[in-house]
Scaffold this motif. Sequence first.
Motif, PDB file in Angstrom:
ATOM      1  N   LEU A  69     -15.540  28.460  25.803  1.00  0.00           N
ATOM      2  CA  LEU A  69     -16.206  28.154  24.540  1.00  0.00           C
ATOM      3  C   LEU A  69     -16.392  26.652  24.357  1.00  0.00           C
ATOM      4  O   LEU A  69     -17.155  26.222  23.480  1.00  0.00           O
ATOM      5  N   ASP A  93     -22.680  27.220  23.085  1.00  0.00           N
ATOM      6  CA  ASP A  93     -23.331  28.087  22.102  1.00  0.00           C
ATOM      7  C   ASP A  93     -22.461  29.273  21.718  1.00  0.00           C
ATOM      8  O   ASP A  93     -22.487  29.729  20.570  1.00  0.00           O
ATOM      9  N   ASP A  94     -21.685  29.799  22.679  1.00  0.00           N
ATOM     10  CA  ASP A  94     -20.845  30.967  22.394  1.00  0.00           C
ATOM     11  C   ASP A  94     -19.819  30.679  21.307  1.00  0.00           C
ATOM     12  O   ASP A  94     -19.360  31.604  20.625  1.00  0.00           O
ATOM     13  N   ASP A 108     -20.804  31.833  17.898  1.00  0.00           N
ATOM     14  CA  ASP A 108     -20.748  33.281  17.678  1.00  0.00           C
ATOM     15  C   ASP A 108     -19.323  33.799  17.634  1.00  0.00           C
ATOM     16  O   ASP A 108     -19.099  34.999  17.480  1.00  0.00           O
ATOM     17  N   TYR A 109     -18.371  32.881  17.775  1.00  0.00           N
ATOM     18  CA  TYR A 109     -16.966  33.281  17.779  1.00  0.00           C
ATOM     19  C   TYR A 109     -16.604  33.773  16.392  1.00  0.00           C
ATOM     20  O   TYR A 109     -17.033  33.204  15.380  1.00  0.00           O
TER      21      TYR A 109
END
Length: 233
Positions: free
Chosen positions: A206, A218-219, A222-223
């Motif tokens: 992440l 970017d992930d 969305d965490y």
Amino acid sequence: MPLPDAAFPTDWLAEENLAEWRRHCPSARILHLPDKALLYRQGEECPYVFMLGRGIVKISCLTEQGNEWTVALLRSGDILGRLQGQTIEKTMPETARTLGEAAVVRLDLDEFVRLMSEQTRLLWQVVGTQYARRRQAERKLIDMLAKPVEIRVLEMLKELAEWFGKRCTHGYALEIRLTQQELADLVGASRPVVSTVMNDLRSRSLLDYTRELICVKDDLFDYPDKPAPLFSG
């Protein structure tokens, strides 16, 4: 003749705007500053107001034990300096240094006060800047009482990416030299705990970082807001 509100410059560093300002504020100067340049120091007097046109300024305080505590990071559009006006408190309660190269417009306090009386847009910008900083401080205190460290680190990394990040292949690159101690100060935690959180985020792909750069992937955006604990204890 007062500078009309409609003409209030949004690009503070433009030479044509500076020339117009100097008609009303002869003290106005554009300062191009290197990394770690001192704008003012805690405990000393500052006769100026600074309008940050480019770069980042770190606001910090020195504790009674002699430790530096990073309070906030200011960005383009922020206003800092002797904003307490002609109060009893003459010395600055904090220190301001650039974090990387920066450019500011420096104004004499008396001229700045007179300009604000003529410029309602500028007045409201100053009010908005101070209100935002107060709300940020209040939110930080509430978060320290109500949220675990890992959540505070996640939220701060997202904010830093949105404020100071540049798009890269994997997400946002923070091209600022922000130490783990400075990040720990910003979230109100100890450096070892923040280091553990950062390492765990990197192991989950992440986040990536070196001594020179932090990449918020970017992930991470969305965490989940309430992830499983990153560490125990």
